[in-house]
Design a protein around this motif. Structure first.
Motif, PDB file in Angstrom:
ATOM      1  N   MET A   1       0.854  -1.199   0.000  1.00 28.87           N
ATOM      2  CA  MET A   1       0.000   0.000   0.000  1.00 28.87           C
ATOM      3  C   MET A   1       0.891   1.252   0.000  1.00 28.87           C
ATOM      4  O   MET A   1       1.734   1.413   0.877  1.00 28.87           O
ATOM      5  CB  MET A   1      -0.895   0.009   1.241  1.00 28.87           C
ATOM      6  N   ASP A   2       0.699   2.122  -1.008  1.00 30.40           N
ATOM      7  CA  ASP A   2       1.518   3.323  -1.054  1.00 30.40           C
ATOM      8  C   ASP A   2       0.970   4.379  -0.096  1.00 30.40           C
ATOM      9  O   ASP A   2      -0.070   4.189   0.529  1.00 30.40           O
ATOM     10  CB  ASP A   2       1.599   3.872  -2.490  1.00 30.40           C
ATOM     11  N   ILE A   3       1.686   5.496   0.003  1.00 30.57           N
ATOM     12  CA  ILE A   3       1.333   6.506   1.001  1.00 30.57           C
ATOM     13  C   ILE A   3      -0.022   7.132   0.718  1.00 30.57           C
ATOM     14  O   ILE A   3      -0.787   7.438   1.639  1.00 30.57           O
ATOM     15  CB  ILE A   3       2.439   7.592   1.063  1.00 30.57           C
ATOM     16  N   LYS A   4      -0.355   7.316  -0.577  1.00 34.32           N
ATOM     17  CA  LYS A   4      -1.656   7.916  -0.910  1.00 34.32           C
ATOM     18  C   LYS A   4      -2.805   7.014  -0.481  1.00 34.32           C
ATOM     19  O   LYS A   4      -3.797   7.469   0.085  1.00 34.32           O
ATOM     20  CB  LYS A   4      -1.727   8.204  -2.407  1.00 34.32           C
ATOM     21  N   GLU A   5      -2.676   5.724  -0.767  1.00 33.95           N
ATOM     22  CA  GLU A   5      -3.730   4.789  -0.374  1.00 33.95           C
ATOM     23  C   GLU A   5      -3.857   4.719   1.137  1.00 33.95           C
ATOM     24  O   GLU A   5      -4.963   4.612   1.676  1.00 33.95           O
ATOM     25  CB  GLU A   5      -3.436   3.413  -0.954  1.00 33.95           C
ATOM     26  N   MET A   6      -2.716   4.766   1.842  1.00 32.17           N
ATOM     27  CA  MET A   6      -2.757   4.707   3.298  1.00 32.17           C
ATOM     28  C   MET A   6      -3.447   5.932   3.885  1.00 32.17           C
ATOM     29  O   MET A   6      -4.294   5.820   4.779  1.00 32.17           O
ATOM     30  CB  MET A   6      -1.336   4.594   3.855  1.00 32.17           C
ATOM     31  N   VAL A   7      -3.102   7.128   3.354  1.00 41.62           N
ATOM     32  CA  VAL A   7      -3.734   8.357   3.841  1.00 41.62           C
ATOM     33  C   VAL A   7      -5.227   8.336   3.559  1.00 41.62           C
ATOM     34  O   VAL A   7      -6.047   8.703   4.413  1.00 41.62           O
ATOM     35  CB  VAL A   7      -3.080   9.593   3.187  1.00 41.62           C
ATOM     36  N   ALA A   8      -5.608   7.878   2.348  1.00 43.26           N
ATOM     37  CA  ALA A   8      -7.031   7.810   2.001  1.00 43.26           C
ATOM     38  C   ALA A   8      -7.768   6.836   2.907  1.00 43.26           C
ATOM     39  O   ALA A   8      -8.885   7.104   3.359  1.00 43.26           O
ATOM     40  CB  ALA A   8      -7.194   7.405   0.537  1.00 43.26           C
ATOM     41  N   SER A   9      -7.131   5.691   3.199  1.00 47.69           N
ATOM     42  CA  SER A   9      -7.762   4.693   4.068  1.00 47.69           C
ATOM     43  C   SER A   9      -7.930   5.219   5.484  1.00 47.69           C
ATOM     44  O   SER A   9      -8.988   5.059   6.102  1.00 47.69           O
ATOM     45  CB  SER A   9      -6.920   3.418   4.072  1.00 47.69           C
ATOM     46  N   ILE A  10      -6.879   5.879   6.009  1.00 48.52           N
ATOM     47  CA  ILE A  10      -6.958   6.424   7.370  1.00 48.52           C
ATOM     48  C   ILE A  10      -8.018   7.523   7.450  1.00 48.52           C
ATOM     49  O   ILE A  10      -8.813   7.586   8.393  1.00 48.52           O
ATOM     50  CB  ILE A  10      -5.585   6.956   7.813  1.00 48.52           C
ATOM     51  N   THR A  11      -8.051   8.400   6.424  1.00 49.23           N
ATOM     52  CA  THR A  11      -9.040   9.483   6.412  1.00 49.23           C
ATOM     53  C   THR A  11     -10.454   8.929   6.370  1.00 49.23           C
ATOM     54  O   THR A  11     -11.347   9.402   7.085  1.00 49.23           O
ATOM     55  CB  THR A  11      -8.801  10.396   5.200  1.00 49.23           C
TER      56      THR A  11
END
Length: 269
Positions: A1-11
């Motif tokens: 999971m890249d950083i964008k996907e991780m940020v989107a998932s956390i948000t």
């Protein structure tokens, strides 16, 4: 999971938890009225609900198969045909999803018969059907004539004939068996408050679910939504084991590092 996907998932996870917390703090009920003037006699009800921390929305019927919820016009086209007047308006069957319960101050013979026989095709029938199927409470006024406001104005009569009245009461008994509750119109808000208080007491009486469930020496289950390094450090018994995590749960990078140090592997359910 890249950083964008991780940020989107956390948000997404944070927003969902905020919405769930908001709904938990402020339960919302829906009042269904015959027309845009029928709610005026229930102002004290809304004050009573507000004083007990309960929000409410009002749905005004615009005929049998259309209604207004805020600025959205909701329409149903009969059995097997459900449509919405605009792209943001919910279908009648979807309306009850956002509420803990439905309140119908005045129920008439036509809709009582439809609900009792499992028929849809009107706004009231579809909302009550979806609420009962999904486990929401439905409260209706008991001291009603059984003839809708529009028919009373048109026919210039206030009551049903004895034969129709007997039929209406028969449907009321059937509705009670389906789970619809009846109380006097003046006590509808009081019934809502007592109903929600009873539900809250049941929820508080339930034991808290543990975040960690041990299956055997080789596996354990994490039931939370966010797995952090602090949580891993708080579980000294977890070493050289497999930690089962529910799909959709977020595992922080530091948690991965902490688990690697202890020989813990992650497996998603």
């Amino acid at each position: 999971m890249d950083i964008k996907e991780m940020v989107a998932s956390i948000t997404k996870e944070i927003l969902q938890s905020m919405n769930q917390e908001k709904k938990k703090q402020a339960p919302r009920v829906l009042y269904v009225f015959c027309d845009s003037q029928a709610h005026e006699a229930f102002t004290d009800h809304f004050i009573h609900l507000k004083n007990h921390g309960i929000c409410h929305d009002i749905l005004f019927l615009d005929g049998e198969t259309s209604s207004w919820l805020g600025m959205h016009k909701i329409e149903c086209g009969g059995a097997g045909k459900i449509l919405t007047a605009d792209e943001y308006a919910p279908a009648p069957l979807e309306v009850s999803k956002d509420y803990v319960g439905i309140v119908i101050p005045e129920l008439d013979l036509d809709n009582a018969a439809r609900i009792a026989n499992g028929l849809k095709g009107t706004i009231k029938a579809e909302i009550v059907f979806s609420a009962l199927v999904t486990g929401k409470f439905v409260i209706a006024g008991s001291d009603v004539p059984g003839i809708k406001r529009a028919d009373r104005r048109t026919l210039q009569t206030l009551t049903l004939t004895p034969a129709y009245e007997k039929l209406f009461q028969r449907h009321v008994q059937e509705l009670k068996e389906l789970g619809v509750e009846f109380t006097e119109q003046k006590r509808l808000a009081e019934r809502v408050v007592s109903k929600l208080k009873a539900q809250l007491q049941k929820e508080e009486a339930k034991p808290a679910q543990p975040a960690l469930t041990a299956l055997d020496e080789a596996e354990a289950v994490f039931s939370g939504k966010l797995l952090t390094a602090d949580w891993i450090r708080s579980q000294p018994q977890l070493r050289n084991t497999t930690l089962l995590v529910k799909k959709g749960a977020i595992v922080s990078p530091l948690a991965h590092d902490s688990m690697r140090e202890r020989g813990i592997t992650v497996s998603y359910l």
